[in-house]
Design an enzyme around this catalytic site. Structure first.
Site, PDB file in Angstrom:
ATOM      1  N   CYS A 132      40.470  99.091  35.785  1.00  0.00           N
ATOM      2  CA  CYS A 132      39.761  99.252  34.563  1.00  0.00           C
ATOM      3  C   CYS A 132      38.105  99.979  35.061  1.00  0.00           C
ATOM      4  CB  CYS A 132      39.096  97.866  33.989  1.00  0.00           C
ATOM      5  SG  CYS A 132      40.594  97.270  32.998  1.00  0.00           S
ATOM      6  N   CYS A 164      43.262  99.318  28.713  1.00  0.00           N
ATOM      7  CA  CYS A 164      44.246  98.707  29.659  1.00  0.00           C
ATOM      8  C   CYS A 164      44.507  99.800  30.563  1.00  0.00           C
ATOM      9  CB  CYS A 164      45.283  97.976  28.796  1.00  0.00           C
ATOM     10  SG  CYS A 164      46.356  99.104  27.939  1.00  0.00           S
ATOM     11  N   CYS A 197      43.361  94.647  33.399  1.00  0.00           N
ATOM     12  CA  CYS A 197      43.822  95.876  34.308  1.00  0.00           C
ATOM     13  C   CYS A 197      43.179  95.816  35.530  1.00  0.00           C
ATOM     14  CB  CYS A 197      43.553  97.420  33.596  1.00  0.00           C
ATOM     15  SG  CYS A 197      42.062  97.622  32.637  1.00  0.00           S
TER      16      CYS A 197
END
Length: 130
Positions: free
Chosen positions: A86, A8, A82
């Site tokens: 990410c 995350c 995210c």
């Protein structure tokens, strides 16, 4: 043994809880890590407290960056809401669990995210052991 990575943004709530559940549920069948694209440097105190309600202690976890991870061939990488933050790391299997960041939610909302993470982790480990 399965190598699983949960990612995350801050590595403070969602990915830490997922790591805790995966270790508890998967036991010796899994090698589990979590990291953040922009780690906060600490594990959220409410995440620690609410995981204790499930008898899982994540108080010893550290907030880590992707650079802190060992070089492994990942069987599963799970990103957790995210978006563009990410990473695109290589893995045999990838999943994105679109989860809200619970840090600003009330306790009921935080528990709802925790409980969804638990269900997702159970399903992931069950499907990978077939």
């Amino acid at each position: 043994m399965l190598n699983i990575l949960f990612v995350c943004i801050e590595n403070s709530c969602r990915s830490q809880m997922a790591e805790g559940f995966a270790r508890a549920i998967g036991g010796e069948r899994v090698n589990v890590f979590s990291a953040g694209s922009r780690p906060s440097g600490h594990v959220n105190e409410r995440a620690i407290a609410l995981m204790k309600e499930r008898e899982i202690d994540i108080s010893g976890h550290q907030s880590k960056s992707l650079d802190d991870l060992p070089s492994l061939q990942w069987d599963y990488i799970v990103t957790m809401g995210c978006g563009d933050a990410c990473p695109n790391l290589p893995a045999a299997h990838r999943a994105d669990w679109d989860l809200p960041d619970p840090k600003h939610l009330d306790d009921a909302g935080f528990r709802a995210v925790r409980d969804r993470i638990e269900r997702e982790v159970r399903a992931l480990i069950a499907s990978s052991s077939k």
